[in-house]
Design a protein around this motif. Sequence first.
Motif, PDB file in Angstrom:
ATOM      1  N   VAL A  48       0.837  -1.196   0.000  1.00  0.00           N
ATOM      2  CA  VAL A  48       0.000   0.000   0.000  1.00  0.00           C
ATOM      3  C   VAL A  48       0.879   1.256   0.000  1.00  0.00           C
ATOM      4  CG1 VAL A  48      -1.730   1.319   1.264  1.00  0.00           C
ATOM      5  CG2 VAL A  48      -1.870  -1.180   1.199  1.00  0.00           C
ATOM      6  N   ALA A  49       1.812   1.317   0.920  1.00  0.00           N
ATOM      7  CA  ALA A  49       2.665   2.505   1.040  1.00  0.00           C
ATOM      8  C   ALA A  49       3.944   2.145   1.768  1.00  0.00           C
ATOM      9  CB  ALA A  49       1.927   3.618   1.791  1.00  0.00           C
ATOM     10  N   VAL A  50       5.012   2.855   1.438  1.00  0.00           N
ATOM     11  CA  VAL A  50       6.291   2.637   2.102  1.00  0.00           C
ATOM     12  C   VAL A  50       6.851   3.961   2.579  1.00  0.00           C
ATOM     13  CG1 VAL A  50       6.885   0.590   0.774  1.00  0.00           C
ATOM     14  CG2 VAL A  50       7.598   2.831  -0.041  1.00  0.00           C
ATOM     15  N   LYS A  64      -2.918   6.542  -4.164  1.00  0.00           N
ATOM     16  CA  LYS A  64      -2.271   7.858  -4.251  1.00  0.00           C
ATOM     17  C   LYS A  64      -3.302   8.966  -4.196  1.00  0.00           C
ATOM     18  CE  LYS A  64       2.185   7.044  -6.419  1.00  0.00           C
ATOM     19  NZ  LYS A  64       2.994   7.037  -7.656  1.00  0.00           N
ATOM     20  N   GLY A  65      -2.985   9.984  -3.409  1.00  0.00           N
ATOM     21  CA  GLY A  65      -3.894  11.105  -3.255  1.00  0.00           C
ATOM     22  C   GLY A  65      -4.946  10.895  -2.184  1.00  0.00           C
ATOM     23  N   ARG A  66      -5.061   9.656  -1.682  1.00  0.00           N
ATOM     24  CA  ARG A  66      -6.048   9.357  -0.636  1.00  0.00           C
ATOM     25  C   ARG A  66      -5.395   8.902   0.663  1.00  0.00           C
ATOM     26  NH1 ARG A  66      -9.446   5.214  -1.294  1.00  0.00           N
ATOM     27  NH2 ARG A  66      -8.047   4.005  -2.649  1.00  0.00           N
ATOM     28  N   PHE A  67      -4.298   8.160   0.555  1.00  0.00           N
ATOM     29  CA  PHE A  67      -3.615   7.613   1.735  1.00  0.00           C
ATOM     30  C   PHE A  67      -2.291   8.330   1.941  1.00  0.00           C
ATOM     31  CE2 PHE A  67      -5.428   2.982   1.673  1.00  0.00           C
ATOM     32  CZ  PHE A  67      -6.713   3.493   1.590  1.00  0.00           C
ATOM     33  N   ASN A  83      -8.054   8.404   3.621  1.00  0.00           N
ATOM     34  CA  ASN A  83      -9.199   9.272   3.344  1.00  0.00           C
ATOM     35  C   ASN A  83      -9.922   8.803   2.092  1.00  0.00           C
ATOM     36  OD1 ASN A  83      -8.360  10.950   5.518  1.00  0.00           O
ATOM     37  ND2 ASN A  83      -7.043  12.146   4.173  1.00  0.00           N
ATOM     38  N   SER A  84     -11.122   9.290   1.932  1.00  0.00           N
ATOM     39  CA  SER A  84     -11.935   8.945   0.746  1.00  0.00           C
ATOM     40  C   SER A  84     -11.945   7.444   0.506  1.00  0.00           C
ATOM     41  CB  SER A  84     -11.388   9.673  -0.492  1.00  0.00           C
ATOM     42  OG  SER A  84     -11.377  11.071  -0.290  1.00  0.00           O
TER      43      SER A  84
END
Length: 115
Positions: A48-50, A64-67, A83-84
């Motif tokens: 998801v993300a690093v 991208k743009g939400r988390f 978010n969102s």
Amino acid sequence: QVQLVESGGGLVQPGGSLRLSCAASGSIFSLYDTGWYRQAPGEQRELVAVILRGGRTNCADAVKGRFTISRDNAKNTMYLQMNSLKPEDTAVYYCNVKGTLRDYWGQGTQVTVSS
């Protein structure tokens, strides 16, 4: 031995927000690359993300743009602000630390996005 404990999951309506936390047993987040993964039923675990040990961050295209991934080294805690949220974000979310010899994982926290 590194221990990771996630919290903050739950049930949220589409468009809502949640913040996940990952608490570590020691001061490790600034020493290693760390991240959040998720696994939906019947699917493979996906990144998801690093957040790299130097502080640079990156997110999967789907979020991208939400988390947003972040960490507080003084609190030995990593976060994922979501978010969102969409129904397709429903999954078990895992905290990960890429240690020198092995990966470390938390137990996971369930996120369900549904009306």
